[in-house]
Design an enzyme around this catalytic site. Structure first.
Site, PDB file in Angstrom:
ATOM      1  N   TYR A 101       0.855  -1.136   0.032  1.00  0.00           N
ATOM      2  CA  TYR A 101       0.102   0.099   0.029  1.00  0.00           C
ATOM      3  C   TYR A 101       0.995   1.331  -0.038  1.00  0.00           C
ATOM      4  CZ  TYR A 101      -3.026   3.784   1.733  1.00  0.00           C
ATOM      5  OH  TYR A 101      -3.691   5.043   1.741  1.00  0.00           O
ATOM      6  N   GLU A 189      -3.609   7.375  -4.019  1.00  0.00           N
ATOM      7  CA  GLU A 189      -3.101   5.980  -3.432  1.00  0.00           C
ATOM      8  C   GLU A 189      -2.981   4.895  -4.421  1.00  0.00           C
ATOM      9  OE1 GLU A 189      -6.012   5.115   0.611  1.00  0.00           O
ATOM     10  OE2 GLU A 189      -6.480   4.405  -1.376  1.00  0.00           O
TER      11      GLU A 189
END
Ligand code: GDP
Ligand code: MN
Length: 377
Positions: A101, A189
């Site tokens: 992530y 993201e």
């Protein structure tokens, strides 16, 4: 403002972040045509402005044209969290050894853009954030220096022991930060960023949010903007001189002044209720604004009671009352409304409202309590 994954991928590509190729398709026919030129594993992905597509069945691997067409038939038209899938991408599938992530957010506490990385990337990252927040590493970026090479590498070393891999990841972090700044982003993201068995690092999903107040200087973003129903209402409200933000509660609020509108929401919360919106009708005394405001407010299906809270200054309460009466003549709603008028011409305003039979109160806390009570009937 949000963008689709394919648009985020295009941005990543423009800035040199490694991302697999994709083709955007709106129909099964377009998928067939695209697959005529492709003879390797692909991933068929729903393009909607919400997350969690994988879990909803909106991401499917396909080995060949037949499988891709079948996946496209399943995904196109599918409903994901209230969004109908109208387009998909066919992307070259990545061979995944591990998922990571990477995220950049505006962190209000540290007053800085914060880089977050985790070796626990993928569809469970929200769960990780809740149960094992220590597995998400954070770095507050100093806006004056930006994300320096060694700082980016330090963060990358939290994910990769191998220096060569860490360098590749650090480069991606820095490029993502550049995009973040250049586009007035509020969230960027990559989840997941993946490591392949032959040691490539790729971005295979992208999520970007942008600051609406900066869109005036982002013509390229404005050009690709797609608005959902709620955003459209906010834009329409702005054009009518109203500030409207939809929230999740059931008490509609109509207030003059942003400060009073905030206080009104607090007051509703204090008595155990939930505001359905923020709505500031501004400082004018134009009855048409009240009509517009009521229309916008009542178009929200969640609204079960309306609290009107006006403090008359330049805005005269009798004008607001007249606007309200006009609005209710055209709208004809069953939703209960409570009115609190105070300040300039409050007595005249209240007298007018009384004739309509609507409940009136003199303090804000009474209004909040009454609205909550009415919403429960
Ligand atoms: P999201 O669920 O909306 O976040 O969609 P993602 O694009 O992140 O995909 C969800 C999951 O599908 C990823 O975490 C991967 O496990 C898997 N996935 C997505 N793309 C690929 C791919 O190219 N190859 C493989 N093997 N899996 C993929
Ligand atoms: Mn994802």
């Amino acid at each position: 403002m949000k963008i689709h994954e394919y648009q985020a991928r295009d941005l990543f590509f423009k800035y040199g972040i490694p991302v697999p190729n994709h083709v955007l398709c709106h129909t099964v026919k377009e998928v067939e045509q695209a697959m005529d030129k492709i003879d390797h594993l692909v991933v068929v992905k729903a393009q909607v402005l919400v997350g969690g597509r994988g879990k909803a069945g909106g991401v499917k691997l396909a080995k060949n044209k037949a499988e891709a067409v079948q996946a496209a038939k399943q995904i196109l038209g599918m409903d994901i969290k209230g969004c109908t899938v109208e387009k998909i991408i066919i992307a070259d599938a990545a061979d995944i050894a591990k998922e990571y992530y990477v995220g950049l957010i505006n962190d209000r506490n540290s007053k800085s853009v914060t880089l977050m990385v985790s070796a626990e990337g993928g569809v469970e990252i929200e769960e990780v954030a809740k149960t094992n927040p220590e597995l998400i590493h954070k770095f507050h970026i100093n806006p004056q220096t930006g994300l320096l090479d060694f700082q980016a590498r330090n963060m990358a070393m939290k994910l990769f022991k191998d220096v060569k891999l860490a360098r590749k990841a650090a480069d991606i972090f820095q490029k993502l930060y550049r995009i973040f700044l250049d586009t007035d982003s509020t969230l960027a993201e990559i989840n997941p960023m993946v490591l392949t068995p032959d040691n490539e690092i790729l971005a295979i999903d992208g999520k970007m949010n942008f600051d609406d107040n900066a869109l005036y200087r982002q013509p390229e973003l404005l050009a690709i903007r797609e608005v959902d129903e709620d955003e459209q209402k906010e834009i329409d409200a702005k054009e009518k001189g109203l500030s409207y933000i939809k929230l999740d509660g059931n008490i509609g609020c109509m207030v003059n002044g942003a400060g009073l509108a905030m206080a009104t929401m607090d007051m509703i919360k204090l008595y155990g209720g939930n505001p359905a919106n923020f709505l500031d009708i501004g400082g004018s005394s134009n009855p048409q604004k009240v009509v517009d405001a009521m229309n916008i407010l009542l178009s929200d299906k969640n609204v079960e009671a309306v609290m009107i809270n006006i403090f008359g200054g330049i805005t005269r309460c009798d004008d607001v009352a007249r606007g309200l009466i006009t609005a209710l003549e055209t709208i004809k709603t069953e939703i209960p409304i409570v009115v609190r008028l105070s300040g300039t011409n409050a007595a005249e305003g209240l007298a007018l409202i009384k004739q309509t039979g609507l409940p009136t109160v003199s303090t804000m806390s009474e209004a909040a309590q009454k609205a909550i009570e009415l919403s429960k009937r």
